[in-house]
Design a protein around this motif. Structure first.
Motif, mmCIF file in Angstrom:
data_model
loop_
_atom_site.group_PDB
_atom_site.id
_atom_site.type_symbol
_atom_site.label_atom_id
_atom_site.label_comp_id
_atom_site.label_asym_id
_atom_site.label_seq_id
_atom_site.Cartn_x
_atom_site.Cartn_y
_atom_site.Cartn_z
ATOM 1 N N THR A 189 0.843 -1.192 0.000
ATOM 2 C CA THR A 189 0.000 0.000 0.000
ATOM 3 C C THR A 189 0.874 1.237 0.000
ATOM 4 O OG1 THR A 189 -1.728 -1.156 1.247
ATOM 5 C CG2 THR A 189 -1.827 1.244 1.198
ATOM 6 N N VAL A 190 0.673 2.082 -0.983
ATOM 7 C CA VAL A 190 1.352 3.373 -1.052
ATOM 8 C C VAL A 190 0.512 4.380 -0.277
ATOM 9 C CG1 VAL A 190 2.071 5.260 -2.563
ATOM 10 C CG2 VAL A 190 2.469 2.882 -3.246
ATOM 11 N N LEU A 191 1.140 5.105 0.644
ATOM 12 C CA LEU A 191 0.446 6.087 1.472
ATOM 13 C C LEU A 191 0.906 7.494 1.106
ATOM 14 C CD1 LEU A 191 0.883 4.426 4.992
ATOM 15 C CD2 LEU A 191 -1.050 4.165 3.420
ATOM 16 N N VAL A 192 -0.057 8.391 0.987
ATOM 17 C CA VAL A 192 0.245 9.815 0.849
ATOM 18 C C VAL A 192 -0.294 10.485 2.104
ATOM 19 C CG1 VAL A 192 0.105 11.859 -0.610
ATOM 20 C CG2 VAL A 192 -0.125 9.577 -1.630
ATOM 21 N N LEU A 193 0.548 11.180 2.835
ATOM 22 C CA LEU A 193 0.173 11.732 4.134
ATOM 23 C C LEU A 193 -0.222 13.201 4.037
ATOM 24 C CD1 LEU A 193 3.011 10.226 6.373
ATOM 25 C CD2 LEU A 193 0.821 9.207 5.728
ATOM 26 N N GLY A 194 -1.210 13.574 4.861
ATOM 27 C CA GLY A 194 -1.514 14.985 5.079
ATOM 28 C C GLY A 194 -2.409 15.653 4.063
ATOM 29 N N LEU A 195 -3.107 14.898 3.219
ATOM 30 C CA LEU A 195 -3.965 15.518 2.201
ATOM 31 C C LEU A 195 -5.343 15.833 2.778
ATOM 32 C CD1 LEU A 195 -3.190 13.339 -0.958
ATOM 33 C CD2 LEU A 195 -1.922 15.296 -0.021
ATOM 34 N N ASP A 196 -5.967 16.903 2.269
ATOM 35 C CA ASP A 196 -7.368 17.142 2.599
ATOM 36 C C ASP A 196 -8.239 16.357 1.617
ATOM 37 O OD1 ASP A 196 -7.532 18.597 0.176
ATOM 38 O OD2 ASP A 196 -7.277 20.527 1.185
ATOM 39 N N ALA A 197 -9.552 16.455 1.746
ATOM 40 C CA ALA A 197 -10.459 15.629 0.941
ATOM 41 C C ALA A 197 -10.291 15.884 -0.552
ATOM 42 C CB ALA A 197 -11.907 15.878 1.358
ATOM 43 N N GLU A 198 -10.176 17.148 -0.930
ATOM 44 C CA GLU A 198 -10.046 17.473 -2.354
ATOM 45 C C GLU A 198 -8.727 16.958 -2.926
ATOM 46 O OE1 GLU A 198 -10.061 21.351 -5.362
ATOM 47 O OE2 GLU A 198 -10.465 21.606 -3.213
ATOM 48 N N GLN A 199 -7.635 17.180 -2.196
ATOM 49 C CA GLN A 199 -6.341 16.681 -2.654
ATOM 50 C C GLN A 199 -6.329 15.150 -2.729
ATOM 51 O OE1 GLN A 199 -4.153 18.505 0.533
ATOM 52 N NE2 GLN A 199 -3.371 20.178 -0.756
ATOM 53 N N ALA A 200 -6.992 14.510 -1.759
ATOM 54 C CA ALA A 200 -7.027 13.051 -1.737
ATOM 55 C C ALA A 200 -7.757 12.498 -2.954
ATOM 56 C CB ALA A 200 -7.704 12.563 -0.454
ATOM 57 N N VAL A 201 -8.880 13.103 -3.325
ATOM 58 C CA VAL A 201 -9.612 12.639 -4.504
ATOM 59 C C VAL A 201 -8.762 12.797 -5.760
ATOM 60 C CG1 VAL A 201 -11.570 13.174 -6.014
ATOM 61 C CG2 VAL A 201 -11.919 12.929 -3.551
ATOM 62 N N ARG A 202 -7.999 13.886 -5.848
ATOM 63 C CA ARG A 202 -7.136 14.068 -7.020
ATOM 64 C C ARG A 202 -6.018 13.024 -7.037
ATOM 65 N NH1 ARG A 202 -4.219 18.267 -7.125
ATOM 66 N NH2 ARG A 202 -4.793 19.417 -5.241
#
Length: 407
Positions: A189-202
């Motif tokens: 699993t690749v994790l991206v940390l610290g995103l808000d909802a909009e950034q996460a969807v992108r």
């Protein structure tokens, strides 16, 4: 006085339903009972207990087909498949903890009746896409079967698609043929940390549109990561956007490395390997983050993935709201305080505006009696639902009113 009918086989199921039809006696269908709290509460005097229809009847690993009784415990099936390095690819949810029961109480039939589908649904589909065939008894007390133990078997009406998600309102299923698939060798699993909802969807959209065959994409906000049993997630102190890659070892490692490079512009990138990945995705699958407090209602909201961030942001404004998303932003699990009496109308209005639908998965009996549990259907769809119910169960014998009042 309440009574229970407990048939031992399909013939006795038919006899029990024939008795109910003849006497105008509605029945509550129950397998292992782990999902009785799903749907609208309804009052019947007689229970049709199908728990005796349990056990694996036939399993051919080389043919990727398993046949079992509807009340067969999911834990038994998963253990048998794991011994043969196989799995149910639709990743059936275990909602027993969310609904107040003990974990692993669910059955194969229950998973099919709610059309269960976990994080892999965006790649492999839901339960209805893996049901090859079944045998059942309709509300007319007529035994019938549909499909077969092969993948390409549909002629005429595709009844496996109809029966999945029917919550026991159309027929009492007595035997199930389901497709199984090989388990992946590695799960990263690749994790991206610290995103808000909009950034996460992108970020999730970029991963899903990549060539790396991402099999699951979820976002857990920072206020929920502390509930994870995975130490790295629990101690991250930030939101986690997770992308799952699975398959053969060298392929998984290469695809993860390339995906990490492609997502580097979004923020800090980390990686979970197989054991931690499996634990994390079980938490997402089983809505672990919203199990407590038990008295608070939980909603399952399906929207177009591109609208996921907007819907999540709007729902976050509700007092006491907690949420996380799956299916690349297309599935939002939402918990609201039981004290927020106006929340159901606000949830439905927000979801309607996005062209989605919302299901009240957990709430008290009083709330489920007062609030539509399933999203209200447009008039043409509601009319079609009534005709389907009448075709299978014209006298409203099976789980009457569990999904919609009067149906």
């Amino acid at each position: 006085m309440a009574s229970t009918l407990k048939p031992d086989d399909a013939r006795q199921v038919e006899e029990a339903i024939a008795w109910a039809v003849a006497n105008g006696e509605p029945l509550e269908l129950i397998g292992r009972g782990s999902k009785r709290a799903l749907g609208r509460p309804f009052q019947v005097e007689t229970m049709l207990d199908l728990s005796a229809l349990s056990g694996v009847i036939d399993y051919e690993p080389a043919e990727l087909v398993l046949t079992a009784g509807p009340a067969t415990p999911m834990a038994e099936i998963e253990k048998l498949l794991a011994e043969n390095n196989q799995m149910l690819a639709f990743e059936p949810m275990d909602l027993t903890a969310l609904l107040g029961g003990a974990s692993s109480e669910g059955s194969l039939g229950g998973s099919l009746m709610i059309n269960s589908g976990g994080p892999r649904r965006i790649k492999s589909g839901a339960a209805r896409d893996h049901l090859l065939g079944f045998e059942a008894v309709s509300g007319r007390a007529e035994s019938f079967k549909s499909g077969a133990r092969v993948v390409k078997n549909v002629t005429g009406y595709d009844l496996p698609k109809v029966i999945c998600g029917s919550y026991g309102t159309l027929a009492a299923v007595t035997k199930i043929d389901v497709k199984v698939l090989p388990r992946p060798e590695k799960v990263y699993t690749v994790l991206v940390l610290g995103l808000d909802a909009e950034q996460a969807v992108r970020a999730m959209g970029a991963a899903m549109n990549s060539a790396h065959e991402v099999s699951a994409a979820a976002h857990v906000p920072a206020n929920l990561t502390a509930k994870s049993a995975v130490s790295y997630i629990r101690e991250a102190g930030a939101s986690v956007t997770a992308l799952r890659i699975e398959g053969f070892g060298p392929s998984v490692e290469r695809r993860c490395a390339e995906l990490r490079e492609e997502l580097a512009s979004f923020g800090t990138i980390e990686e979970l390997h197989t054991m931690n990945s499996l634990s994390f995705w079980l938490e997402v699958r089983d809505v672990h983050y919203l199990v407590a407090p038990m008295q608070d209602p939980v909603w399952r909201i399906s929207v177009p993935p591109a609208s996921g961030a907007t819907v999540a942001a709007d729902l976050s404004k509700l007092d006491g709201a907690a949420w996380f998303s799956d299916w690349s932003g297309g599935l939002i699990w939402l918990q609201l305080p039981a004290s927020n009496d106006a929340s159901s109308a606000e949830v439905r209005a927000t979801v309607d505006a996005a062209g989605g639908h919302a299901t009240l998965v957990r709430a008290s009996k009083d709330v489920r009696a007062a609030v539509p549990v399933f999203h209200p259907q447009p008039a043409p769809i509601a009319a079609l639902s009534r005709r389907v119910k009448e075709s299978f169960d014209p006298k409203q014998i099976l789980n009457p009113g569990r999904m919609y009042a009067g149906i």
